[in-house]
Motif scaffolding. Sequence first.
Motif, PDB file in Angstrom:
ATOM      1  N   PRO A   1      38.791  44.201  56.627  1.00 24.22           N
ATOM      2  CA  PRO A   1      38.315  42.931  56.072  1.00 24.22           C
ATOM      3  C   PRO A   1      38.668  42.861  54.588  1.00 24.22           C
ATOM      4  N   ILE A   2      38.904  41.682  54.113  1.00 23.06           N
ATOM      5  CA  ILE A   2      39.229  41.473  52.707  1.00 23.06           C
ATOM      6  C   ILE A   2      37.930  41.420  51.912  1.00 23.06           C
ATOM      7  N   ARG A   3      37.858  42.226  50.858  1.00 17.77           N
ATOM      8  CA  ARG A   3      36.680  42.226  49.995  1.00 17.77           C
ATOM      9  C   ARG A   3      36.679  40.954  49.162  1.00 17.77           C
TER      10      ARG A   3
ATOM     11  N   ASP B   1      44.513  36.138  45.242  1.00 17.10           N
ATOM     12  CA  ASP B   1      45.648  35.507  45.914  1.00 17.10           C
ATOM     13  C   ASP B   1      45.669  35.817  47.413  1.00 17.10           C
ATOM     14  N   GLY B   2      44.589  36.375  47.919  1.00 10.70           N
ATOM     15  CA  GLY B   2      44.505  36.687  49.343  1.00 10.70           C
ATOM     16  C   GLY B   2      44.751  38.149  49.654  1.00 10.70           C
ATOM     17  N   ARG B   3      45.742  38.735  49.023  1.00 11.07           N
ATOM     18  CA  ARG B   3      46.059  40.154  49.231  1.00 11.07           C
ATOM     19  C   ARG B   3      45.590  41.018  48.074  1.00 11.07           C
ATOM     20  N   THR B   4      45.622  40.448  46.878  1.00  7.49           N
ATOM     21  CA  THR B   4      45.227  41.210  45.701  1.00  7.49           C
ATOM     22  C   THR B   4      44.265  40.396  44.836  1.00  7.49           C
ATOM     23  N   HIS B   5      43.552  41.119  44.001  1.00  4.59           N
ATOM     24  CA  HIS B   5      42.712  40.505  42.982  1.00  4.59           C
ATOM     25  C   HIS B   5      43.334  40.856  41.641  1.00  4.59           C
ATOM     26  N   GLU B   6      43.462  39.876  40.776  1.00  4.42           N
ATOM     27  CA  GLU B   6      43.990  40.107  39.436  1.00  4.42           C
ATOM     28  C   GLU B   6      42.862  39.899  38.443  1.00  4.42           C
TER      29      GLU B   6
ATOM     30  N   ASP C   1      36.791  50.805  25.626  1.00  6.41           N
ATOM     31  CA  ASP C   1      37.314  51.226  24.320  1.00  6.41           C
ATOM     32  C   ASP C   1      37.922  50.069  23.520  1.00  6.41           C
ATOM     33  N   GLY C   2      37.793  48.827  24.019  1.00  4.85           N
ATOM     34  CA  GLY C   2      38.253  47.654  23.295  1.00  4.85           C
ATOM     35  C   GLY C   2      39.637  47.154  23.652  1.00  4.85           C
ATOM     36  N   ARG C   3      40.376  47.905  24.466  1.00  8.21           N
ATOM     37  CA  ARG C   3      41.715  47.470  24.890  1.00  8.21           C
ATOM     38  C   ARG C   3      41.609  46.289  25.849  1.00  8.21           C
ATOM     39  N   ARG C   4      42.532  45.344  25.713  1.00  6.92           N
ATOM     40  CA  ARG C   4      42.632  44.246  26.680  1.00  6.92           C
ATOM     41  C   ARG C   4      43.564  44.715  27.792  1.00  6.92           C
ATOM     42  N   ILE C   5      43.120  44.604  29.040  1.00  5.33           N
ATOM     43  CA  ILE C   5      43.925  45.067  30.165  1.00  5.33           C
ATOM     44  C   ILE C   5      44.079  43.972  31.212  1.00  5.33           C
ATOM     45  N   GLU C   6      45.095  44.148  32.027  1.00  5.22           N
ATOM     46  CA  GLU C   6      45.307  43.313  33.203  1.00  5.22           C
ATOM     47  C   GLU C   6      45.439  44.270  34.381  1.00  5.22           C
ATOM     48  N   ALA C   7      44.639  44.075  35.402  1.00  2.12           N
ATOM     49  CA  ALA C   7      44.651  44.972  36.554  1.00  2.12           C
ATOM     50  C   ALA C   7      44.925  44.190  37.834  1.00  2.12           C
ATOM     51  N   VAL C   8      45.611  44.853  38.770  1.00  2.00           N
ATOM     52  CA  VAL C   8      45.846  44.307  40.103  1.00  2.00           C
ATOM     53  C   VAL C   8      45.154  45.237  41.084  1.00  2.00           C
ATOM     54  N   ILE C   9      44.288  44.675  41.915  1.00  2.00           N
ATOM     55  CA  ILE C   9      43.466  45.445  42.850  1.00  2.00           C
ATOM     56  C   ILE C   9      43.806  45.036  44.277  1.00  2.00           C
ATOM     57  N   GLU C  10      43.953  46.008  45.161  1.00  2.77           N
ATOM     58  CA  GLU C  10      44.160  45.738  46.591  1.00  2.77           C
ATOM     59  C   GLU C  10      42.875  45.121  47.139  1.00  2.77           C
ATOM     60  N   ALA C  11      42.959  43.883  47.628  1.00  6.08           N
ATOM     61  CA  ALA C  11      41.762  43.164  48.063  1.00  6.08           C
ATOM     62  C   ALA C  11      41.069  43.829  49.250  1.00  6.08           C
ATOM     63  N   ALA C  12      41.814  44.437  50.140  1.00  5.38           N
ATOM     64  CA  ALA C  12      41.214  45.037  51.334  1.00  5.38           C
ATOM     65  C   ALA C  12      40.451  46.324  51.021  1.00  5.38           C
ATOM     66  N   THR C  13      40.945  47.114  50.056  1.00  2.00           N
ATOM     67  CA  THR C  13      40.363  48.432  49.818  1.00  2.00           C
ATOM     68  C   THR C  13      39.642  48.573  48.493  1.00  2.00           C
ATOM     69  N   GLY C  14      39.947  47.717  47.533  1.00  2.00           N
ATOM     70  CA  GLY C  14      39.373  47.847  46.197  1.00  2.00           C
ATOM     71  C   GLY C  14      40.123  48.820  45.316  1.00  2.00           C
TER      72      GLY C  14
END
Length: 79
Positions: A21-23, A45-50, A57-70
């Motif tokens: 199942p998609i989280r 986007d259905g498959r991933t979470h951005e 620590d104050g850094r700005r980040i961009e992460a891509v997460i697998e929607a099904a597993t986290g």
Amino acid sequence: MIRITLLSALAAVPLAANAAPIRPLSASVTDFERRGYIVRSAEDDGRTHEIEAIAPDGRRIEAVIEAATGEVLTERPDD
């Protein structure tokens, strides 16, 4: 012919039942917030979470997460 079609359809049912199942996007956001990140934006986007966030620590980040597993697939500095 009907018997073959019915058997084929029944054979496919376990594959669909075992699909992960998609989280929800909110689960990925919550995971990041629990790790001390401040989430600035999040998209699904259905498959991933951005997620765009500020790390503890104050850094700005961009992460891509697998929607099904986290699982965090990538995490890089956000420009």
